[in-house]
Write a protein that holds these residues in place. Structure first.
Motif, PDB file in Angstrom:
ATOM      1  N   LEU A 191      46.050  37.515  41.465  1.00  0.00           N
ATOM      2  CA  LEU A 191      45.527  38.853  41.748  1.00  0.00           C
ATOM      3  C   LEU A 191      44.607  38.757  42.953  1.00  0.00           C
ATOM      4  CD1 LEU A 191      44.979  41.864  40.863  1.00  0.00           C
ATOM      5  CD2 LEU A 191      43.071  40.940  39.506  1.00  0.00           C
ATOM      6  N   ASN A 192      44.836  39.596  43.949  1.00  0.00           N
ATOM      7  CA  ASN A 192      43.869  39.675  45.043  1.00  0.00           C
ATOM      8  C   ASN A 192      42.916  40.812  44.705  1.00  0.00           C
ATOM      9  OD1 ASN A 192      42.800  40.552  47.899  1.00  0.00           O
ATOM     10  ND2 ASN A 192      43.599  38.475  48.088  1.00  0.00           N
ATOM     11  N   TRP A 193      41.791  40.432  44.136  1.00  0.00           N
ATOM     12  CA  TRP A 193      40.843  41.397  43.579  1.00  0.00           C
ATOM     13  C   TRP A 193      39.767  41.719  44.602  1.00  0.00           C
ATOM     14  CZ3 TRP A 193      35.811  40.508  40.869  1.00  0.00           C
ATOM     15  CH2 TRP A 193      35.376  41.645  40.151  1.00  0.00           C
ATOM     16  N   GLU A 194      39.536  43.007  44.805  1.00  0.00           N
ATOM     17  CA  GLU A 194      38.417  43.456  45.637  1.00  0.00           C
ATOM     18  C   GLU A 194      37.268  43.815  44.707  1.00  0.00           C
ATOM     19  OE1 GLU A 194      37.702  47.343  48.179  1.00  0.00           O
ATOM     20  OE2 GLU A 194      38.998  45.963  49.278  1.00  0.00           O
ATOM     21  N   VAL A 195      36.150  43.099  44.841  1.00  0.00           N
ATOM     22  CA  VAL A 195      35.014  43.309  43.956  1.00  0.00           C
ATOM     23  C   VAL A 195      34.548  44.759  44.081  1.00  0.00           C
ATOM     24  CG1 VAL A 195      32.742  42.491  43.259  1.00  0.00           C
ATOM     25  CG2 VAL A 195      34.343  40.917  44.364  1.00  0.00           C
ATOM     26  N   PRO A 196      34.530  45.510  42.986  1.00  0.00           N
ATOM     27  CA  PRO A 196      34.155  46.931  43.059  1.00  0.00           C
ATOM     28  C   PRO A 196      32.795  47.135  43.724  1.00  0.00           C
ATOM     29  CG  PRO A 196      35.099  46.446  40.916  1.00  0.00           C
ATOM     30  CD  PRO A 196      34.942  45.128  41.613  1.00  0.00           C
ATOM     31  N   GLY A 197      32.778  48.035  44.696  1.00  0.00           N
ATOM     32  CA  GLY A 197      31.543  48.382  45.380  1.00  0.00           C
ATOM     33  C   GLY A 197      31.124  47.435  46.471  1.00  0.00           C
ATOM     34  N   ALA A 198      31.889  46.341  46.672  1.00  0.00           N
ATOM     35  CA  ALA A 198      31.465  45.340  47.653  1.00  0.00           C
ATOM     36  C   ALA A 198      32.433  45.176  48.814  1.00  0.00           C
ATOM     37  CB  ALA A 198      31.282  43.991  46.965  1.00  0.00           C
ATOM     38  N   ARG A 199      33.678  45.615  48.654  1.00  0.00           N
ATOM     39  CA  ARG A 199      34.700  45.450  49.684  1.00  0.00           C
ATOM     40  C   ARG A 199      34.863  43.986  50.094  1.00  0.00           C
ATOM     41  NH1 ARG A 199      34.039  50.674  53.800  1.00  0.00           N
ATOM     42  NH2 ARG A 199      34.408  52.279  52.206  1.00  0.00           N
ATOM     43  N   LEU A 200      34.816  43.119  49.109  1.00  0.00           N
ATOM     44  CA  LEU A 200      35.002  41.690  49.317  1.00  0.00           C
ATOM     45  C   LEU A 200      36.199  41.229  48.498  1.00  0.00           C
ATOM     46  CD1 LEU A 200      31.277  40.504  49.067  1.00  0.00           C
ATOM     47  CD2 LEU A 200      32.636  40.737  51.153  1.00  0.00           C
ATOM     48  N   HIS A 201      37.125  40.537  49.147  1.00  0.00           N
ATOM     49  CA  HIS A 201      38.334  40.071  48.475  1.00  0.00           C
ATOM     50  C   HIS A 201      38.105  38.706  47.858  1.00  0.00           C
ATOM     51  CE1 HIS A 201      41.066  43.246  49.879  1.00  0.00           C
ATOM     52  NE2 HIS A 201      40.332  43.247  50.974  1.00  0.00           N
ATOM     53  N   MET A 202      38.537  38.579  46.612  1.00  0.00           N
ATOM     54  CA  MET A 202      38.354  37.356  45.850  1.00  0.00           C
ATOM     55  C   MET A 202      39.667  37.028  45.146  1.00  0.00           C
ATOM     56  SD  MET A 202      35.297  36.674  43.103  1.00  0.00           S
ATOM     57  CE  MET A 202      36.049  36.829  41.495  1.00  0.00           C
ATOM     58  N   PRO A 203      40.534  36.210  45.736  1.00  0.00           N
ATOM     59  CA  PRO A 203      41.795  35.864  45.071  1.00  0.00           C
ATOM     60  C   PRO A 203      41.542  35.099  43.771  1.00  0.00           C
ATOM     61  CG  PRO A 203      41.816  35.210  47.395  1.00  0.00           C
ATOM     62  CD  PRO A 203      40.407  35.572  47.056  1.00  0.00           C
ATOM     63  N   ILE A 204      42.251  35.508  42.719  1.00  0.00           N
ATOM     64  CA  ILE A 204      42.193  34.853  41.412  1.00  0.00           C
ATOM     65  C   ILE A 204      43.613  34.407  41.090  1.00  0.00           C
ATOM     66  CG2 ILE A 204      41.562  35.107  38.988  1.00  0.00           C
ATOM     67  CD1 ILE A 204      39.778  37.461  39.786  1.00  0.00           C
ATOM     68  N   PHE A 205      43.792  33.176  40.583  1.00  0.00           N
ATOM     69  CA  PHE A 205      45.145  32.636  40.455  1.00  0.00           C
ATOM     70  C   PHE A 205      45.200  31.608  39.331  1.00  0.00           C
ATOM     71  CE2 PHE A 205      42.717  31.284  44.130  1.00  0.00           C
ATOM     72  CZ  PHE A 205      42.459  29.953  43.847  1.00  0.00           C
ATOM     73  N   GLN A 206      46.429  31.384  38.842  1.00  0.00           N
ATOM     74  CA  GLN A 206      46.656  30.420  37.779  1.00  0.00           C
ATOM     75  C   GLN A 206      46.317  29.013  38.263  1.00  0.00           C
ATOM     76  OE1 GLN A 206      49.967  28.052  37.673  1.00  0.00           O
ATOM     77  NE2 GLN A 206      51.482  29.706  37.825  1.00  0.00           N
ATOM     78  N   SER A 207      45.915  28.158  37.312  1.00  0.00           N
ATOM     79  CA  SER A 207      45.456  26.813  37.657  1.00  0.00           C
ATOM     80  C   SER A 207      46.494  25.759  37.286  1.00  0.00           C
ATOM     81  CB  SER A 207      44.131  26.518  36.959  1.00  0.00           C
ATOM     82  OG  SER A 207      44.228  26.738  35.560  1.00  0.00           O
ATOM     83  N   GLY A 208      47.677  25.861  37.869  1.00  0.00           N
ATOM     84  CA  GLY A 208      48.686  24.818  37.715  1.00  0.00           C
ATOM     85  C   GLY A 208      49.142  24.629  36.292  1.00  0.00           C
ATOM     86  N   PHE A 209      48.654  23.571  35.626  1.00  0.00           N
ATOM     87  CA  PHE A 209      49.019  23.290  34.247  1.00  0.00           C
ATOM     88  C   PHE A 209      48.035  23.890  33.251  1.00  0.00           C
ATOM     89  CE2 PHE A 209      51.307  19.359  35.956  1.00  0.00           C
ATOM     90  CZ  PHE A 209      52.553  19.956  35.854  1.00  0.00           C
ATOM     91  N   GLY A 210      47.040  24.655  33.735  1.00  0.00           N
ATOM     92  CA  GLY A 210      46.123  25.305  32.810  1.00  0.00           C
ATOM     93  C   GLY A 210      44.722  24.744  32.878  1.00  0.00           C
TER      94      GLY A 210
END
Length: 245
Positions: A191-210
Motif C-alpha cells: 500500500l502506498n499510504w499518504e499519512v492523513p493531513g501530512a501529504r507524506l507518502h509511506m509505502p507499506i509492504f509484506q515482509s517476504g516470509f513474514g
C-alpha cells in the motif's frame, strides 16, 4: 546522534556491516537460484528531512523510534520491490525493497544503523536489523513517523474498541489489490499510504516470509557517496539454492 566512542568502534567494525549478497542482482537479474525475479513499483516515499526509518508500522513505529544515523538526500523517491515470481503454489514473495537516491550504481552495501547499537561483540556474518511482528514493513521519514504517531493516537481515541489494521488498513490494502492485483494476494500485499493531513507518502509492504528480523542496507557508489537504501527480506540464494541441488 552517535557518540565519538561509538563512531570509533563503528569504524573498527564497519567491514562487518557489509552485505554478503550482491543486492544489485535482485534488481537487475531475471533469474537467481532457479527462481524467476521481477520488479514491482510501490510508488513514492517522501523523505523531506532525509532522516529515514524502516520499521513494522503496526508494532514498532512510535515516537521513541529513532532514524538511522546516516542521513539520505532529502526528496521524494520511488520504492521498488524485487519479487520472487509465484511458482509451485507459493505466493509472490518480496525479497527486497530498495529506494535509489541517485542514478549512480552501488558498489557496496553496508547495514544501516541507529548509532546506539552495542558493537563490542559484533562479528562478521551478523546483523542488527529491525523486527517484524505483523508481517509488514514500511519505509518512512522522521517527519512521516511523527505524523503517523499523531494519526494513530487520534484514530485510537476515536475508535477505542477497534483495531488499526482490521478496521482501517485492511480495507485500504484490499482496495489496492483491486486496483493493482499484480504480485498481490487478495487481501493486499502493499500500500502506498499518504499519512492523513501530512501529504507524506509511506509505502507499506509484506515482509517476504513474514515475521522475523531483517537487515537494512545503505548502498554506496564508487565515490563513496550514499546512493541507495535496500531492505532485504530473503537471501534468495540461501532460501532457494537448495531446491536446485
Amino acid at each position: 546522534m552517535p557518540t565519538k566512542e561509538w563512531l570509533a568502534e563503528y569504524e573498527k567494525k564497519r567491514a562487518f556491516t557489509r552485505c554478503p549478497n550482491d543486492l544489485n542482482a535482485y534488481f537487475t537479474l531475471d533469474m537467481l537460484a532457479g527462481k524467476r525475479l521481477d520488479r514491482l513499483s510501490l510508488g513514492p516515499v517522501s523523505l523531506p528531512t532525509g532522516r529515514v526509518l524502516v520499521r513494522d508500522p503496526l508494532v514498532y513505529l512510535d515516537d521513541e523510534e529513532e532514524p538511522y544515523f546516516q542521513t539520505v538526500p532529502a526528496g521524494e523517491y520511488e520504492a521498488v520491490a524485487c519479487v520472487v515470481v509465484p511458482a509451485d503454489g507459493d505466493c509472490a514473495r518480496y525479497a527486497a525493497v530498495r529506494v535509489c537516491f541517485t542514478d549512480a550504481p552501488a558498489v557496496r552495501f553496508e547495514e544501516a544503523l541507529l548509532g546506539s547499537e552495542d558493537l563490542s561483540a559484533f562479528e562478521d556474518g551478523e546483523y542488527f536489523g529491525f523486527n517484524v511482528d505483523a508481517g509488514l514493513a514500511c519505509i518512512c521519514d522522521e517527519a512521516a513517523r511523527d505524523a503517523f504517531c499523531v494519526f494513530a493516537a487520534l484514530w485510537s481515541d476515536a475508535h477505542p474498541e477497534e483495531n488499526l489494521y482490521d478496521d482501517y488498513f485492511a480495507a485500504l490494502f484490499a482496495e489496492n489489490y483491486r486496483k493493482h492485483p499484480r504480485y498481490q494476494r487478495e487481501g493486499g500485499d502493499w500500500l502506498n499510504w499518504e499519512v492523513p493531513g501530512a501529504r507524506l507518502h509511506m509505502p507499506i509492504f509484506q515482509s517476504g516470509f513474514g515475521d522475523g528480523t531483517y537487515p537494512v542496507y545503505f548502498g554506496y557508489d564508487g565515490a563513496g557517496n550514499l546512493c541507495q537504501l535496500a531492505v532485504q527480506f530473503i537471501d534468495i540464494e540461501m532460501a532457494y539454492g537448495e531446491e536446485r541441488a
